[in-house]
Scaffold this active site. Structure first.
Site, mmCIF file in Angstrom:
data_model
loop_
_atom_site.group_PDB
_atom_site.id
_atom_site.type_symbol
_atom_site.label_atom_id
_atom_site.label_comp_id
_atom_site.label_asym_id
_atom_site.label_seq_id
_atom_site.Cartn_x
_atom_site.Cartn_y
_atom_site.Cartn_z
ATOM 1 N N LYS A 48 -17.113 2.570 -37.183
ATOM 2 C CA LYS A 48 -15.989 1.827 -36.586
ATOM 3 C C LYS A 48 -14.711 2.668 -36.633
ATOM 4 C CE LYS A 48 -18.262 -2.438 -37.801
ATOM 5 N NZ LYS A 48 -18.622 -3.288 -38.929
ATOM 6 N N GLN A 92 -16.691 -7.098 -43.722
ATOM 7 C CA GLN A 92 -17.917 -6.307 -43.572
ATOM 8 C C GLN A 92 -19.071 -7.019 -44.292
ATOM 9 O OE1 GLN A 92 -18.196 -3.416 -41.713
ATOM 10 N NE2 GLN A 92 -20.383 -3.622 -42.108
ATOM 11 N N ASP A 115 -14.862 -10.606 -34.995
ATOM 12 C CA ASP A 115 -16.322 -10.616 -35.206
ATOM 13 C C ASP A 115 -16.926 -11.943 -34.740
ATOM 14 O OD1 ASP A 115 -18.026 -8.615 -35.900
ATOM 15 O OD2 ASP A 115 -17.776 -8.814 -38.072
#
Ligand code: NAP
Length: 290
Positions: A48, A92, A115
């Site tokens: 990322k 994460q 997300d």
């Protein structure tokens, strides 16, 4: 057989995203909240960071050790929610041992939920309402198929795996694109029968070689989401070479199906791309240009 190459799409789209970032007039910033430090999480975060650099976005990494508490993570997410220089926030996954995953995911401000895993975004997905963010993996799968002009509307889609992160959210995303969706899991009685009848087969389980010749049929499009680290073949020096493989036995099915995504280099790059498309969307919404 057509290879659904995610790396090529990432390169092409990176150019588009870079000019979109320039047009924005400021540096869109993604905060990544990391709990614990597994090797795989570090690799995902590095991918990322690399893509952010390519397109002119920024990443603020907020790292905690394995022993962090849910409250400490919540405090940090609230700080990021309130910081106007942060446009998107992701936690994460997987989170470390003591963290309540649902509580920390839910703490992310819906306007920064790139997300797509807060209840707000999931509800939008359920209602096919564009207000929320589509979860990055589901969106990445669709980006991959759209790039190769694979028709989704009216098609039979079988998805193996029903996690919230991938299987269920991908099922809703396909449903919203007017596909007819079958979701398979460990209790599916006859997996080959369910997977063979599909026009598009998506596999998101986490078991190498779960899908072989008996699960596929001619003309099918196969999307392999799985990421498994195999021991690999022994090198001449007898040193094991770990390598990443998907859930599909690529060599066994490649001469049967019409198209297949490789692992690595298929869905993985698409998930990163989808995340940064969401970040740009978040930034534009926050300044009122979308
Ligand atoms: P997960 O939460 O462990 O879910 C796995 C799913 O597979 C479960 O629904 C499980 O069914 C099902 N399953 C397990 N064994 C099965 C079997 N023998 N037959 C049929 N279904 C079976 O995993 P996940 O988070 O969804 O991730 C799945 C894979 O995708 C992993 O390899 C992960 O690393 C990868 N992934 C890749 C990306 C990417 O960007 N490429 C992104 C996210 C995840 P039950 O519900 O019945 O237990």
């Amino acid at each position: 057989m057509l290879l659904l190459d995610g790396k090529i799409i990432r390169e092409t789209k990176a150019v588009e995203l870079r000019s979109a970032v320039r047009e924005l007039g400021f540096t869109p910033t993604l905060a990544i909240v990391q709990t614990g430090s597994s090797g795989r999480s570090r690799e995902y975060i590095a991918a990322k960071q690399k893509f952010a650099e390519e397109i002119g976005a920024a990443v603020e990494l907020v790292g905690f050790g394995n022993d962090v508490s849910t409250d400490e993570v919540l405090y940090e997410i609230q700080r990021l929610n309130a910081d106007p220089s942060i446009n998107g926030i992701i936690v994460q996954l997987p989170v470390s041992r003591d963290i309540d995953r649902r509580v920390v995911l839910e703490a992310v401000d819906p306007s920064k939920d790139v997300d797509g895993l807060t209840a707000h975004s999931l509800r939008s997905l359920l209602e096919n309402d564009p207000q929320g963010f589509v979860p990055a993996t589901a969106k990445g799968i669709l980006l991959l198929l759209d790039y190769y002009h694979v028709v989704i509307e009216g098609k039979q889609v079988a998805i193996v795996g029903r996690s919230l992160l991938v299987g269920k959210t991908a099922a809703l995303a396909f449903l919203n694109r007017n596909a007819t969706v079958t979701v398979c899991h460990r209790f599916t009685n006859d997996l080959p029968q369910a997977t063979k009848q599909a026009d598009i087969l998506v596999v998101a389980v986490g078991k190498s070689n779960l899908v072989g010749r008996e699960h596929v049929s001619p003309g099918q499009v196969v999307v392999d989401v799985g990421i498994n680290v195999s021991d690999g073949e022994k090198l001449a020096e007898e040193i094991p070479a770990p390598r990443v493989v998907g859930d599909v036995d690529f060599a066994a099915v490649k001469d049967i199906v019409a198209a297949i995504s490789p692992v690595p280099g298929g869905v993985g790059p698409m998930t990163v791309l989808a995340l940064f498309e969401n970040l740009l969307e978040a930034a534009r919404r926050q300044i009122g240009t979308l």
